[in-house]
Design an enzyme around this catalytic site. Structure first.
Site, mmCIF file in Angstrom:
data_model
loop_
_atom_site.group_PDB
_atom_site.id
_atom_site.type_symbol
_atom_site.label_atom_id
_atom_site.label_comp_id
_atom_site.label_asym_id
_atom_site.label_seq_id
_atom_site.Cartn_x
_atom_site.Cartn_y
_atom_site.Cartn_z
ATOM 1 N N TYR A 1 101.937 99.983 110.879
ATOM 2 C CA TYR A 1 102.210 99.276 111.984
ATOM 3 C C TYR A 1 101.143 98.097 111.942
ATOM 4 O O TYR A 1 101.241 97.017 112.128
ATOM 5 C CB TYR A 1 102.548 99.774 113.213
ATOM 6 C CG TYR A 1 102.778 99.060 114.397
ATOM 7 C CD1 TYR A 1 104.196 98.920 114.568
ATOM 8 C CD2 TYR A 1 101.809 98.364 115.315
ATOM 9 C CE1 TYR A 1 104.849 97.790 115.657
ATOM 10 C CE2 TYR A 1 102.291 97.779 116.447
ATOM 11 C CZ TYR A 1 103.757 97.320 116.512
ATOM 12 O OH TYR A 1 103.899 96.557 117.499
ATOM 13 N N TYR B 1 99.176 86.097 123.104
ATOM 14 C CA TYR B 1 99.787 87.305 122.605
ATOM 15 C C TYR B 1 99.124 88.301 122.209
ATOM 16 O O TYR B 1 98.207 88.117 121.289
ATOM 17 C CB TYR B 1 101.069 87.073 122.035
ATOM 18 C CG TYR B 1 102.054 87.813 121.804
ATOM 19 C CD1 TYR B 1 102.280 89.090 122.508
ATOM 20 C CD2 TYR B 1 103.048 87.926 120.752
ATOM 21 C CE1 TYR B 1 102.936 90.032 122.109
ATOM 22 C CE2 TYR B 1 103.977 88.951 120.509
ATOM 23 C CZ TYR B 1 103.973 89.959 121.248
ATOM 24 O OH TYR B 1 105.129 90.896 121.147
ATOM 25 N N HIS C 1 100.951 94.171 111.310
ATOM 26 C CA HIS C 1 100.069 93.145 112.174
ATOM 27 C C HIS C 1 99.063 92.247 111.907
ATOM 28 O O HIS C 1 98.610 91.297 112.680
ATOM 29 C CB HIS C 1 100.088 93.923 113.700
ATOM 30 C CG HIS C 1 101.407 93.994 114.246
ATOM 31 N ND1 HIS C 1 102.403 95.028 113.923
ATOM 32 C CD2 HIS C 1 102.156 93.190 115.362
ATOM 33 C CE1 HIS C 1 103.575 94.889 114.692
ATOM 34 N NE2 HIS C 1 103.480 93.912 115.434
ATOM 35 N N TRP D 1 112.014 90.821 110.928
ATOM 36 C CA TRP D 1 110.769 91.781 111.384
ATOM 37 C C TRP D 1 110.947 92.782 112.564
ATOM 38 O O TRP D 1 110.588 93.884 112.411
ATOM 39 C CB TRP D 1 110.081 90.494 111.907
ATOM 40 C CG TRP D 1 108.645 91.057 112.601
ATOM 41 C CD1 TRP D 1 108.494 91.412 113.850
ATOM 42 C CD2 TRP D 1 107.411 91.169 112.099
ATOM 43 N NE1 TRP D 1 106.993 91.943 114.045
ATOM 44 C CE2 TRP D 1 106.342 91.733 112.973
ATOM 45 C CE3 TRP D 1 106.791 91.056 110.620
ATOM 46 C CZ2 TRP D 1 105.360 92.339 112.659
ATOM 47 C CZ3 TRP D 1 105.724 91.504 110.490
ATOM 48 C CH2 TRP D 1 104.852 91.906 111.424
#
Length: 112
Positions: A24, A47, A28, A83
């Site tokens: 993960y 974000y 990212h 995604w």
């Protein structure tokens, strides 16, 4: 959004499979450019995603006039669909959340 309007802030949580933490975080570090472009085009700014063990917390600010419509537009971008499908294999919902969904959490304090 007018110059005087404040950004709408949003926080949410989702679980992460313990076995998927490294994958993960790698994804990212290398978010697909089409996904980043769609998020920006939807008025999402500032974000961030934070991880505490297997709990993920996201925060963003929205600058626009059609929050629901702009977020729905992200789901129409093929790269974003792929995604999100990929992320769904790594994430797990928290109590109270729909499958594959981040759970919005209430803001209890803010200081500008």
């Amino acid at each position: 959004m007018s110059a005087m309007a404040k950004a709408q802030r949003s926080g949410s949580v989702i679980g992460l499979r313990e076995s998927a933490i490294e994958e993960y975080e790698r994804h990212h570090r290398e978010v697909w450019p089409e996904v980043l472009a769609a998020i920006s085009a939807a008025g999402i700014r500032n974000y961030s995603i934070y991880r505490y063990g297997t709990l993920l917390f996201s925060y963003w600010e929205y600058e626009g006039d059609d929050y629901e419509g702009d977020l729905a537009a992200i789901d129409q971008v093929p790269a974003c669909v792929r995604w999100n499908d990929l992320m769904a294999t790594l994430q797990v919902p928290v109590d109270g959340a729909r499958p594959r969904a981040w759970l919005p959490v209430p803001e209890v304090f803010h200081l500008d």
